[in-house]
Design a protein around this motif. Structure first.
Motif, PDB file in Angstrom:
ATOM      1  N   PHE A  75       0.832  -1.197   0.000  1.00  0.00           N
ATOM      2  CA  PHE A  75       0.000   0.000   0.000  1.00  0.00           C
ATOM      3  C   PHE A  75       0.871   1.253   0.000  1.00  0.00           C
ATOM      4  N   ILE A  76       1.859   1.281   0.879  1.00  0.00           N
ATOM      5  CA  ILE A  76       2.737   2.452   0.993  1.00  0.00           C
ATOM      6  C   ILE A  76       3.435   2.719  -0.339  1.00  0.00           C
ATOM      7  N   ARG A  77       3.926   1.695  -0.973  1.00  0.00           N
ATOM      8  CA  ARG A  77       4.668   1.861  -2.228  1.00  0.00           C
ATOM      9  C   ARG A  77       3.764   2.192  -3.420  1.00  0.00           C
ATOM     10  N   ASP A  78       2.451   1.944  -3.275  1.00  0.00           N
ATOM     11  CA  ASP A  78       1.514   2.270  -4.353  1.00  0.00           C
ATOM     12  C   ASP A  78       0.956   3.692  -4.262  1.00  0.00           C
ATOM     13  N   ILE A  79       1.181   4.368  -3.160  1.00  0.00           N
ATOM     14  CA  ILE A  79       0.670   5.726  -2.981  1.00  0.00           C
ATOM     15  C   ILE A  79       1.807   6.711  -3.235  1.00  0.00           C
TER      16      ILE A  79
END
Length: 139
Positions: A75-79
């Motif tokens: 999630f962090i890397r997709d935002i």
């Protein structure tokens, strides 16, 4: 909303307490936010992105209720707003497959939780020295 220097996702309340103590021992002024559940962490991370604030460092336990540390890492890397935050997987597991998966999903590092409080303080000293004194100075 107070912006944490370190956002720590840890479901073991005893370990979280020791981490809080170790961080205060290393640097009293560091602001630590601890969240015990992967789903709650996801909500908080989304609110950081929506508010355009971000912690300086994220520590994720691997095995969490709700969402796993790897799920949160994805999630962090997709935002886009959050993807530049250094993320360290901080787990009791020393399984090479866990380490490999963490790095493949974009973790900046993988640390096995040290045994004993004195070793935890040494680990936090090293984390602080690198991620707050060396790494962030370059940015």
């Amino acid at each position: 909303m107070k912006i944490p220097d370190i956002f720590y996702v840890e479901d073991d309340v005893d370990y979280a307490f020791f981490m809080q103590s170790a961080i205060q021992e290393v640097r009293e002024t560091l602001n630590l936010t601890i969240v015990e559940d992967g789903s709650e962490a996801l909500t908080r991370l989304q609110s950081f992105a929506d508010s355009k604030v971000k912690p300086k460092l994220i520590l994720l336990d691997l095995n969490l209720p709700g969402l796993s540390g790897l799920d949160l890492l994805k999630f962090i890397r997709d935002i886009p707003y959050l993807k530049s935050i250094p993320v360290i997987l901080f787990s009791t597991s020393d399984n090479p497959e866990d380490v490999k998966a963490s790095i493949e999903f974009g973790a900046n590092a993988y640390l096995t939780k040290p045994d004993g409080y004195d070793n935890l303080v040494k680990c936090v000293h090293s984390l602080h020295d690198f991620w707050f004194n060396q790494h962030l100075r370059l940015n």
